[in-house]
Design an enzyme around this catalytic site. Structure first.
Site, PDB file in Angstrom:
ATOM      1  N   SER A 149     -18.570  25.943 -48.960  1.00 17.17           N
ATOM      2  CA  SER A 149     -19.816  26.272 -48.007  1.00 17.17           C
ATOM      3  C   SER A 149     -20.154  24.712 -47.812  1.00 17.17           C
ATOM      4  O   SER A 149     -20.416  23.700 -48.288  1.00 17.17           O
ATOM      5  CB  SER A 149     -20.889  26.820 -48.625  1.00 17.17           C
ATOM      6  OG  SER A 149     -20.460  28.046 -48.874  1.00 17.17           O
ATOM      7  N   GLU A 155     -20.180  34.117 -52.439  1.00 21.94           N
ATOM      8  CA  GLU A 155     -18.957  34.460 -52.458  1.00 21.94           C
ATOM      9  C   GLU A 155     -18.545  35.587 -51.297  1.00 21.94           C
ATOM     10  O   GLU A 155     -17.592  36.426 -51.742  1.00 21.94           O
ATOM     11  CB  GLU A 155     -18.424  34.704 -53.724  1.00 21.94           C
ATOM     12  CG  GLU A 155     -18.719  33.598 -54.748  1.00 21.94           C
ATOM     13  CD  GLU A 155     -18.158  33.710 -56.202  1.00 21.94           C
ATOM     14  OE1 GLU A 155     -16.929  34.529 -56.162  1.00 21.94           O
ATOM     15  OE2 GLU A 155     -18.462  33.131 -56.910  1.00 21.94           O
ATOM     16  N   SER A 170     -22.016  40.509 -47.510  1.00 19.71           N
ATOM     17  CA  SER A 170     -21.814  42.033 -47.522  1.00 19.71           C
ATOM     18  C   SER A 170     -20.925  42.137 -46.080  1.00 19.71           C
ATOM     19  O   SER A 170     -19.860  42.868 -46.101  1.00 19.71           O
ATOM     20  CB  SER A 170     -22.940  43.058 -47.330  1.00 19.71           C
ATOM     21  OG  SER A 170     -23.414  43.085 -48.697  1.00 19.71           O
TER      22      SER A 170
HETATM   23  N1  COS Z   1      -5.479  35.489 -49.657  1.00 25.93           N
HETATM   24  C1  COS Z   1      -4.417  34.703 -49.255  1.00 25.93           C
HETATM   25  N2  COS Z   1      -4.607  34.378 -48.016  1.00 25.93           N
HETATM   26  C2  COS Z   1      -5.618  34.670 -47.105  1.00 25.93           C
HETATM   27  C3  COS Z   1      -6.452  35.480 -47.626  1.00 25.93           C
HETATM   28  C4  COS Z   1      -6.502  35.969 -48.815  1.00 25.93           C
HETATM   29  N3  COS Z   1      -7.246  36.828 -49.340  1.00 25.93           N
HETATM   30  N4  COS Z   1      -7.375  35.746 -46.614  1.00 25.93           N
HETATM   31  C5  COS Z   1      -7.087  35.178 -45.607  1.00 25.93           C
HETATM   32  N5  COS Z   1      -5.931  34.535 -45.844  1.00 25.93           N
HETATM   33  C6  COS Z   1      -4.986  33.753 -44.873  1.00 25.93           C
HETATM   34  C7  COS Z   1      -4.353  34.487 -43.878  1.00 25.93           C
HETATM   35  O1  COS Z   1      -3.391  35.177 -44.080  1.00 25.93           O
HETATM   36  C8  COS Z   1      -4.460  33.397 -42.783  1.00 25.93           C
HETATM   37  O2  COS Z   1      -3.117  32.741 -42.989  1.00 25.93           O
HETATM   38  P1  COS Z   1      -1.891  32.406 -41.989  1.00 25.93           P
HETATM   39  O3  COS Z   1      -2.504  31.902 -40.739  1.00 25.93           O
HETATM   40  O4  COS Z   1      -0.832  31.877 -42.660  1.00 25.93           O
HETATM   41  O5  COS Z   1      -1.458  33.931 -41.555  1.00 25.93           O
HETATM   42  C9  COS Z   1      -5.554  32.769 -43.051  1.00 25.93           C
HETATM   43  O6  COS Z   1      -5.894  32.638 -44.222  1.00 25.93           O
HETATM   44  C10 COS Z   1      -6.524  32.971 -42.069  1.00 25.93           C
HETATM   45  O7  COS Z   1      -7.020  34.181 -41.979  1.00 25.93           O
HETATM   46  P2  COS Z   1      -7.939  34.983 -41.135  1.00 25.93           P
HETATM   47  O8  COS Z   1      -7.221  34.746 -39.465  1.00 25.93           O
HETATM   48  O9  COS Z   1      -7.881  36.337 -41.424  1.00 25.93           O
HETATM   49  O10 COS Z   1      -9.247  34.111 -41.092  1.00 25.93           O
HETATM   50  P3  COS Z   1     -10.619  34.358 -40.656  1.00 25.93           P
HETATM   51  O11 COS Z   1     -10.981  33.050 -39.769  1.00 25.93           O
HETATM   52  O12 COS Z   1     -10.433  35.426 -39.362  1.00 25.93           O
HETATM   53  O13 COS Z   1     -11.554  34.616 -41.734  1.00 25.93           O
HETATM   54  C11 COS Z   1     -12.412  35.694 -43.594  1.00 25.93           C
HETATM   55  C12 COS Z   1     -11.226  35.484 -42.653  1.00 25.93           C
HETATM   56  C13 COS Z   1     -13.594  35.900 -42.732  1.00 25.93           C
HETATM   57  C14 COS Z   1     -12.151  36.713 -44.497  1.00 25.93           C
HETATM   58  C15 COS Z   1     -12.475  34.388 -44.446  1.00 25.93           C
HETATM   59  O14 COS Z   1     -13.074  33.366 -43.592  1.00 25.93           O
HETATM   60  C16 COS Z   1     -13.613  34.520 -45.592  1.00 25.93           C
HETATM   61  O15 COS Z   1     -13.414  35.202 -46.704  1.00 25.93           O
HETATM   62  N6  COS Z   1     -14.628  33.750 -45.244  1.00 25.93           N
HETATM   63  C17 COS Z   1     -15.907  33.970 -46.420  1.00 25.93           C
HETATM   64  C18 COS Z   1     -15.900  32.691 -46.964  1.00 25.93           C
HETATM   65  C19 COS Z   1     -16.921  32.751 -48.272  1.00 25.93           C
HETATM   66  O16 COS Z   1     -16.729  33.753 -48.881  1.00 25.93           O
HETATM   67  N7  COS Z   1     -17.799  31.976 -48.054  1.00 25.93           N
HETATM   68  C20 COS Z   1     -18.794  32.086 -49.185  1.00 25.93           C
HETATM   69  C21 COS Z   1     -19.210  30.863 -49.786  1.00 25.93           C
HETATM   70  S1  COS Z   1     -17.845  30.443 -50.906  1.00 25.93           S
HETATM   71  S2  COS Z   1     -18.571  30.397 -52.607  1.00 25.93           S
END
Ligand code: COS
Length: 380
Positions: free
Chosen positions: A126, A363, A366
């Site tokens: 973050s 993490e 919601s």
């Molecule tokens: N495992 C492996 N790869 C993943 C994945 C997972 N669970 N989720 C996404 N990816 C990969 C995708 O396959 C994509 O790769 P390719 O371009 O090679 O196909 C890439 O990551 C980007 O994925 P996507 O286009 O779905 O990304 P988005 O920007 O739309 O974001 C979310 C997806 C919103 C799910 C992601 O940004 C996320 O989880 N955000 C929250 C982060 C978080 O938890 N922050 C809290 C603080 S951390 S303690």
């Protein structure tokens, strides 16, 4: 289908329950009030094998499955969610990430000490402007040949000042967006690595949360995890497992509040009888019990998926979404059942209510879990 836990699972659950009662309960109110990190307790958790539960014994871990981890997380979280977040970050973000994707040298150098709890780790994704939108990393890791030069700021980092090892997500090739991101291992004390002041938080106040500042920090190339550009996938894969840990934390907070409310309702009398005999209270207890049981099933299913090599992105997101909502709802009702006593510290439920809120935020909020789940449903 077999819902029975093994003898080993039951033993681990009991060991975590006994530890929480014997070592965490005492002083939990004071640690919350004064924001004191449970250092001694975390050390003991390391000695008992709770800090590297899923790590291979050859790297100092306990070699247990994810189901065992969920069971232990629930029991620890019932009593002290501050200790359990330290445990969760160390186990599922730091140790698991290194075990799954680190090099042999990185495992020997870092994992062996993290898994035993000799040191603890932090996971740094973050940023002031990149929380949910994780691809928008501003922290840079410029390739200088034999090392990276890291600059930027990370926010809300659990174990921010108490960790020795930090897994930092940073952008190397901005033009490649998420495919240009790297995950690097930083050590406390590296020149240019500064730890900001401690955050003053609503809940999980015993854990330490800080901003981190990087100013021309030189990080050797061998500290990169995986191939160049693997950092975003590393973060997503690691967070997918992390969500099972936080779901179990939320489950434990809910179950802890429920157990206290049930006990209180059987002792406290009003209108000539114990308050559990009034339907207004009995129906609340029924709703709490059902929601907690459903949350527990979702947590164990996600863990089972992980242990059996199934995809757990969706089951982990479902567990976190539902368990964190259950934690919020249940702790609010537990305070209500306690009446005026629920609003004072010595009955514990007000702390659990404050602790519950973070499980809907960190993490992945919601809303992020709903993105993950809805995308999967629509893609079917
Ligand atoms: N495992 C492996 N790869 C993943 C994945 C997972 N669970 N989720 C996404 N990816 C990969 C995708 O396959 C994509 O790769 P390719 O371009 O090679 O196909 C890439 O990551 C980007 O994925 P996507 O286009 O779905 O990304 P988005 O920007 O739309 O974001 C979310 C997806 C919103 C799910 C992601 O940004 C996320 O989880 N955000 C929250 C982060 C978080 O938890 N922050 C809290 C603080 S951390 S303690």
């Amino acid at each position: 289908m077999d819902f029975k836990l093994t003898e080993e699972h039951l033993m681990i659950q009991q060991a975590a329950r006994d530890f929480a009662q014997a070592e965490l309960l005492q002083g939990v109110i004071e640690r919350d009030e004064k924001q004191i990190f449970p250092a001694e307790q975390i050390k003991k958790m390391g000695e008992l094998g709770f800090m590297g539960m899923m790590v291979d014994p050859k790297y100092g871990g306990s070699g247990l499955d994810t189901v065992s981890y969920v069971l232990a997380m629930e029991e620890i979280s019932k009593i002290d969610a501050s200790a359990s977040v330290v445990m969760s970050v160390n186990n599922s973000l730091v140790c698991w990430g290194l075990q799954a994707f680190g090099s042999e040298e990185q495992k020997q150098k870092y994992l062996t000490r993290l898994a035993t709890g000799e040191i603890i780790g932090a996971f740094c994704l973050s940023e002031p402007e990149a929380g949910s939108d994780a691809t928008s990393q501003k922290t840079s890791a410029i390739d200088m040949g034999d090392h990276y030069l890291v600059n930027g700021t990370k926010n809300w980092i659990t174990n921010g000042s108490t960790a020795d090892v930090y897994l930092v997500i940073a952008q190397t090739h901005a033009d490649k967006k998420h495919k240009g991101i790297n995950a690097l291992i930083l050590e406390k004390g590296m020149p240019g690595f500064e730890i900001g002041p401690k955050e003053q938080k609503l809940g999980i106040r015993g854990s330490d949360t800080h901003s981190l500042m990087f100013n021309d920090v030189k990080v050797p190339k061998e500290n990169r995890i995986g191939e160049d550009g693997f950092g975003f996938k590393f973060a997503m894969k690691t967070l997918a497992g992390g969500r099972i840990g936080i779901a179990s934390q939320a489950l434990g907070i809910a179950a802890g509040a429920y157990e206290l409310a049930l006990k209180y309702s059987k002792e406290r009398k009003a209108f000539g009888t114990e308050i559990c005999n009034h339907q207004a209270i009995a129906f609340k207890l029924a709703d709490m019990h059902v929601a907690i049981e459903a949350a527990r099933h979702l947590c164990l299913k996600a863990a089972w998926d992980k242990d059996n090599g199934n995809n757990y992105d969706i089951s982990g997101a479902m567990a976190k979404l539902f368990a964190s909502q259950t934690a919020m709802d249940t702790t609010i009702e537990a305070v209500q059942i306690h009446g005026g006593n629920g609003y004072v510290k010595e009955y514990h439920v007000e702390r659990l209510m404050r602790d519950a809120k973070i499980t809907q935020i960190y993490e992945g909020t919601s809303e992020i879990q709903k993105i993950v789940i809805s995308r999967a449903i629509i893609a079917q």
